[in-house]
Scaffold this motif. Structure first.
Motif: not given
Length: 496
Positions: A70-79
């Motif tokens: 979940s955190l990976l998905a959010m980080e990629n979305a922010l980037v």
């Protein structure tokens, strides 16, 4: 002092009451009257949203993205959102960091490690670049070449002259924090590309608002990854993206440029360590809160917040211009209003170690014939306006810095009247008078001396409401002495 480790646990209601009481001493984070440190969009319901998002992911650990996708998905979305806003391409990659300082340290680290054959790497920055570059150079043992600016902006010719075969990174600001002006990024990027050197744009401060200001008609130069030669750029989401602290984004043009940023170590009996940033364990709370903020505000919302900010800047700038005794020191072209005393007298930074009597004379001279900015800052604070002082540097006078946010849209008209009143009160009081002080050099600064100075300058019992005397001493001191004084004072504060 509250006992953080009582013999028996304390009831939740009491703990929360204690926290509320502690927070009562803080400057206001909402309400459009604090012009530094915090960024307030004045959007109803946003705090509730981000608190809930933060709480839901507070215990998620960014150390291993395969354990917490979940955190990976959010980080990629922010980037991805940052890349879209800042001229990225499908090849653009990035990392989420804890703030602008970490983003800049990592940009320098990636550049240093990209040139392993250079034994004494160097970093070239304009004098107006953020102090975090100096911190990065210090931590990473990279030599720092600070280049004088021309009219508060980086000078491309001087920057080019500073590049040597050992230069691993050149950097510029968009905009600079102190004055809010954008460096000539395209010109410097072309020079760096021609010399085969990486070029980083520090857009930590204003990178999230500049694209929207341009859409609103602001005449600002190109500054992002769309500019040839820009290899990396940083932007803080806890500034003009209005996310809770602390979240920043470091973007690289492609994966090859980012790879030296990572730290990997497997030569030990524990788990193989691989980190994109400085920290290993990272709470998912700030990242989830940032994700919720961007989703909640949206592109149209950010455009509206930028409009309010731009209108607020215009009101504040007009107030400064209309007030006799102060003047705009830099063009109010982004989200900063920077003002100085309108006298011709400018305090020169003391060139060598000096006795305190000389320091006092120099400090008083800064206000001769005009407004003492350090008294003015106290007078504004007494009227509920909290600003940020910037000391004299290399021929530049001391200034008052106002970081303007969307929340200021509601309070800017009131600031104009209070500014005129505060200037009148400042003139009536005259320049600050310092008590007799001992000779001061960096070598003489001890805990005992700092405690004595704090007492003599009126810093009793944690009362920081009247700081003119302290700031006058700091302003007159050369940078090395200023650093020693501030370090000693912070050390005095940070003890049980």
């Amino acid at each position: 002092m509250i006992d953080a480790l009582p013999e028996k646990g304390v009831a939740s209601d009491q703990i929360l009451a204690e926290l509320r009481e502690l927070r009562g001493a803080d400057l206001p984070t909402h309400g459009g009257r604090l012009f530094a440190y915090v960024y307030d969009p004045a959007l109803e319901g946003l705090d509730d949203l981000t608190r809930a998002a933060h709480a839901g992911s507070a215990h998620v650990n960014g150390l291993d993205p395969t354990a917490f996708p979940s955190l990976l998905a959010m980080e990629n979305a922010l980037v991805g959102a940052a890349a879209k806003l800042l001229g990225g391409t499908p090849e653009t990659v990035g990392s989420v960091t804890s703030g602008g300082t970490e983003s800049l340290i990592l940009a320098v680290k990636a550049a240093r490690d990209a040139y392993p054959a250079i034994s004494e790497p160097r970093l070239v920055i304009p004098a107006t670049a953020h102090a975090a570059f100096a911190k990065a150079a210090h931590y990473l043992r990279v030599a720092l070449d600070v280049v004088p600016v021309e009219g508060l902006r980086a000078d491309p010719r001087a920057m080019a002259a500073a590049i040597t075969p050992d230069t691993v990174l050149v950097a510029a600001s968009a905009p600079s924090y102190a004055h809010g002006v954008v460096d000539p990024v395209a010109e410097i990027a072309a020079i760096a590309a021609e010399r085969g050197v990486r070029f980083h744009v520090d857009a930590c401060f204003g990178g999230w608002i500049l694209p929207y200001l341009r859409r609103l008609g602001a005449d600002l130069p190109d500054f992002d990854l769309s500019v040839p030669g820009v290899t990396s750029i940083s932007v803080d989401l806890h500034k003009y993206a209005y996310a809770p602290k602390g979240v920043s984004i470091l973007l690289h043009r492609d994966q090859a440029l980012r790879l030296p940023q990572y730290f990997a170590y497997a030569d030990w009996p524990g788990y193989p360590m691989i980190n994109p940033g400085i920290a290993s364990t990272r709470s998912g709370g700030p990242i989830a809160a940032a994700f919720a903020t961007l989703r909640g505000i949206g592109d149209a919302g950010y455009l509206e917040l930028a409009r309010k900010t731009r209108e607020s800047v215009a009101v504040l700038a007009a107030a400064v211009t209309a007030t006799d005794g102060v003047r705009l020191y830099a063009p109010a072209e982004t989200s900063v209003v920077c003002l100085a005393a309108d006298t011709a007298a400018v305090t020169e930074t003391v060139a060598s170690d000096t006795a305190a009597s000389d320091t006092a004379d120099t400090a008083s001279a800064s206000a001769s014939g005009g407004v003492d900015l350090f008294v003015l800052a106290d007078e504004l604070a007494a009227r509920g306006w909290h600003t940020q002082l910037q000391m004299a540097y290399a021929g530049l006078p001391p200034t008052i810095h106002l970081t303007v946010t969307a929340a200021v849209h509601a309070t800017a008209p009131a600031f104009a009247a209070d500014l005129a009143d505060a200037v009148a009160a400042t003139r009536a009081k005259g320049p600050v008078e310092l008590p007799p002080l001992p000779p001061l050099t960096p070598e003489t600064i001890t805990p005992a001396l700092i405690a004595s100075l704090a007492e003599g300058l009126g810093l009793r019992g944690g009362d920081f409401t009247r700081m003119a005397a302290v700031n006058s001493v700091l302003n007159a001191a050369p940078p090395a002495l200023r650093e020693a004084l501030l370090t000693g004072f912070l050390s005095l504060l940070q003890r049980p």
